[in-house]
Design an enzyme around this catalytic site. Structure first.
Site, mmCIF file in Angstrom:
data_model
loop_
_atom_site.group_PDB
_atom_site.id
_atom_site.type_symbol
_atom_site.label_atom_id
_atom_site.label_comp_id
_atom_site.label_asym_id
_atom_site.label_seq_id
_atom_site.Cartn_x
_atom_site.Cartn_y
_atom_site.Cartn_z
ATOM 1 N N GLU A 244 0.663 -1.173 0.098
ATOM 2 C CA GLU A 244 0.021 -0.277 -0.103
ATOM 3 C C GLU A 244 0.727 1.359 -0.180
ATOM 4 O O GLU A 244 0.582 2.037 0.858
ATOM 5 C CB GLU A 244 -1.143 0.162 1.083
ATOM 6 C CG GLU A 244 -2.130 0.997 1.055
ATOM 7 C CD GLU A 244 -3.312 0.778 1.997
ATOM 8 O OE1 GLU A 244 -3.713 -0.490 2.350
ATOM 9 O OE2 GLU A 244 -3.874 1.864 2.180
ATOM 10 N N ARG A 248 -2.927 0.338 -4.044
ATOM 11 C CA ARG A 248 -3.548 -0.525 -3.159
ATOM 12 C C ARG A 248 -4.735 0.307 -2.441
ATOM 13 O O ARG A 248 -5.592 -0.211 -1.864
ATOM 14 C CB ARG A 248 -2.870 -1.551 -2.148
ATOM 15 C CG ARG A 248 -3.429 -2.432 -1.215
ATOM 16 C CD ARG A 248 -2.547 -3.205 -0.468
ATOM 17 N NE ARG A 248 -3.509 -4.214 0.142
ATOM 18 C CZ ARG A 248 -2.882 -5.509 0.695
ATOM 19 N NH1 ARG A 248 -1.843 -5.745 0.387
ATOM 20 N NH2 ARG A 248 -3.850 -6.181 1.319
HETATM 21 N N1 LIG Z 1 -6.858 -8.507 6.083
HETATM 22 C C1 LIG Z 1 -7.563 -7.782 5.510
HETATM 23 O O1 LIG Z 1 -7.296 -7.475 4.294
HETATM 24 C C2 LIG Z 1 -9.060 -7.672 5.822
HETATM 25 C C3 LIG Z 1 -10.058 -7.003 4.793
HETATM 26 C C4 LIG Z 1 -11.395 -6.528 5.316
HETATM 27 C C5 LIG Z 1 -11.669 -6.963 6.578
HETATM 28 N N2 LIG Z 1 -10.763 -7.555 7.635
HETATM 29 C C6 LIG Z 1 -11.258 -7.779 8.948
HETATM 30 O O2 LIG Z 1 -12.100 -9.181 8.812
HETATM 31 C C7 LIG Z 1 -12.843 -8.987 10.054
HETATM 32 C C8 LIG Z 1 -14.287 -9.380 9.669
HETATM 33 O O3 LIG Z 1 -14.426 -10.316 8.988
HETATM 34 P P1 LIG Z 1 -15.970 -11.383 8.796
HETATM 35 O O4 LIG Z 1 -16.756 -10.219 8.204
HETATM 36 O O5 LIG Z 1 -15.635 -12.314 8.114
HETATM 37 O O6 LIG Z 1 -16.200 -11.683 10.071
HETATM 38 P P2 LIG Z 1 -16.014 -12.641 10.979
HETATM 39 O O7 LIG Z 1 -14.816 -13.416 10.923
HETATM 40 O O8 LIG Z 1 -16.453 -12.147 12.450
HETATM 41 O O9 LIG Z 1 -17.422 -13.531 10.812
HETATM 42 C C9 LIG Z 1 -18.578 -13.267 10.911
HETATM 43 C C10 LIG Z 1 -19.415 -14.214 11.512
HETATM 44 O O10 LIG Z 1 -20.063 -15.110 10.873
HETATM 45 C C11 LIG Z 1 -19.449 -16.310 11.627
HETATM 46 N N3 LIG Z 1 -19.306 -17.400 10.371
HETATM 47 C C12 LIG Z 1 -18.247 -17.230 9.746
HETATM 48 N N4 LIG Z 1 -18.113 -18.369 8.389
HETATM 49 C C13 LIG Z 1 -19.482 -18.770 8.921
HETATM 50 C C14 LIG Z 1 -20.190 -19.680 7.928
HETATM 51 N N5 LIG Z 1 -19.747 -20.285 6.907
HETATM 52 N N6 LIG Z 1 -21.566 -20.047 8.320
HETATM 53 C C15 LIG Z 1 -21.909 -19.600 9.515
HETATM 54 N N7 LIG Z 1 -21.277 -18.566 10.250
HETATM 55 C C16 LIG Z 1 -20.117 -18.199 9.868
HETATM 56 C C17 LIG Z 1 -18.492 -16.202 12.345
HETATM 57 O O11 LIG Z 1 -18.354 -17.151 13.390
HETATM 58 C C18 LIG Z 1 -18.911 -14.694 12.954
HETATM 59 O O12 LIG Z 1 -19.801 -15.175 14.108
HETATM 60 C C19 LIG Z 1 -12.534 -7.722 10.564
HETATM 61 O O13 LIG Z 1 -11.995 -7.995 11.776
HETATM 62 C C20 LIG Z 1 -11.797 -6.820 9.713
HETATM 63 O O14 LIG Z 1 -10.795 -6.073 10.182
HETATM 64 C C21 LIG Z 1 -9.532 -7.883 7.031
#
Ligand SMILES: NC(=O)c1ccc[n+]([C@@H]2O[C@H](COP(=O)([O-])OP(=O)(O)OC[C@H]3O[C@@H](n4cnc5c(N)ncnc54)[C@H](O)[C@@H]3O)[C@@H](O)[C@H]2O)c1
Ligand SMILES: [Zn+2]
Length: 366
Positions: A244, A248
């Site tokens: 970045e 990015r």
């Molecule tokens: N690294 C990166 O480039 C990047 C980019 C965007 C977001 N993020 C991070 O990602 C996080 C958010 O990720 P998210 O939205 O996936 O949230 P999460 O990982 O909390 O998942 C959301 C919910 O869905 C549940 N879950 C996951 N898969 C499931 C499935 N297949 N069936 C049923 N339930 C399921 C989880 O247990 C959780 O309760 C934040 O911490 C954010 O900062 C990182």
């Protein structure tokens, strides 16, 4: 009758000797072991997952790894953002050490963005780095967080303040896992999908307008095409600018306002995707004022976000707007005290590093 297996779509992330493949198809979890076997990793490995995902998918993952000759152990963290903490990192280290994972051992991140960011950071730092494989199970993780190598955890002072750029060796997007994803989480993931259309791909945006109903029903063929296209875009962007320093940044469209909304409204009120849905609407209004986004395009963005069932506005009195500005200034993306935005010229084309006068933001938010 012949049954044809669903084709596996493969997207490659080109980063020299750290290049890797993203595979997208239904049923990939069952093939986890064989896929890992091709990577020539050590026998011992650990699956890091959360309670919701582990309950549904850990058994299949363990069996597949064991059948391919690996010795998997399972580490389960509580579901939710609080697991992205240094405390969980330490607990993971302890368990890796107890299972005697060594330099060639590897970690499988099985879950959403929370698990991916946490497990990736653990992999980046345990024994100064061991290989890891992403198996994202939310739409957001499949199209965004599992690709590109940003890993990390939160501090009390703010989100993602500790982390590392550390690329996975493989990303397996099993589309079947999305079947159990709660509706609200699925829609939140769509906010990032819409973002890719705005920042990079007008035909994708048009396709989303056309096929939204089918996508909301999670039609497998549509999901496969859309997840693959989003991964392609992210791979292209990250391939050109891994850490970045420029391009990015376009991935942050909607995020300057979105992060500030998440921050100032107290984490938990909005899902990340919901906050950036509002962020994208606000930032397209700013774009209309500053970078020539047409009213027509701004209207299409608002419409699509509405139709996806995402929030598109937020009511803030002067006091809450002040709080939001304070949050914006704390964001990592601030340099020299100036808040810089990604703004759109048209759907499919954005520019980054745009300063926006605070009074204009205030007016748009009011
Ligand atoms: N690294 C990166 O480039 C990047 C980019 C965007 C977001 N993020 C991070 O990602 C996080 C958010 O990720 P998210 O939205 O996936 O949230 P999460 O990982 O909390 O998942 C959301 C919910 O869905 C549940 N879950 C996951 N898969 C499931 C499935 N297949 N069936 C049923 N339930 C399921 C989880 O247990 C959780 O309760 C934040 O911490 C954010 O900062 C990182
Ligand atoms: Zn995001």
């Amino acid at each position: 009758m012949t049954l044809y297996a669903d084709p596996v779509r493969t997207v490659s992330v080109q980063l020299g000797n750290r290049s890797y493949a993203i595979k997208i198809a239904p049923g990939l979890l069952q093939k986890l072991g064989n896929e890992c076997a091709r990577l020539k990793l050590g026998r011992r490995c650990a699956i890091i997952t959360d309670t919701n995902v582990g309950r549904r998918f850990a058994r299949t993952a363990c069996r597949s790894l064991a059948a391919a000759g690996f010795e998997p152990s399972l580490i389960t963290v509580p579901a939710g953002e609080t697991a992205k903490s240094l405390r969980s990192v330490e607990q993971c280290y302890d368990q890796l050490a107890a299972h005697r994972l060594e330099r060639k051992s590897f970690i499988v991140a099985l879950g959403g963005g929370v698990v991916g960011d946490l497990a990736g950071f653990v992999a980046a730092t345990y024994l100064r780095g061991i290989p890891f494989v992403q198996v994202p199970t939310t739409l957001l993780a499949q199209v965004d967080s599992s690709v590109g190598g940003k890993t990390g955890v939160n501090l009390k002072a703010g989100k993602n303040l500790v982390g590392a750029f550390y690329q996975p060796r493989l990303v397996l997007c099993d589309l079947d896992t999305l079947k159990t994803l709660p509706e609200r989480e699925f829609r939140a993931g769509l906010a990032e999908v819409i973002k890719y259309g705005i920042i990079y791909d007008a035909p994708l945006f048009a396709r989303l307008e056309r096929d939204l109903a089918g996508l909301l029903r999670r039609k497998p063929a549509l999901l496969a095409a859309v997840v693959a296209r989003c991964c392609e875009i992210k791979a292209e962007v990250v391939g050109q600018d891994e850490t970045e320093s420029g391009l990015r940044a376009i991935l942050n469209f909607g995020h300057t306002i979105g992060h500030a909304i998440e921050n100032s409204s107290g984490y938990g009120k909005f899902l990340h995707g919901e906050a950036i849905a509002i962020g994208q609407v606000v930032e397209s209004r700013l774009s209309a004022g500053l970078t020539g986004l047409s009213d027509g395009d701004a209207g299409r963005i608002l419409d699509l976000i509405k139709r996806a069932g995402l929030p598109y506005a937020i009511k803030l009195d002067a006091g809450r707007r002040k709080k939001l500005f304070a949050a914006m200034k704390l964001d990592k993306k601030v340099s020299d005290g100036q808040v810089k935005f990604v703004l759109a010229r048209r759907i499919g084309k954005v520019v980054w590093g745009q300063p926006v006068p605070v009074p204009l933001i205030d007016r748009v938010l009011a």
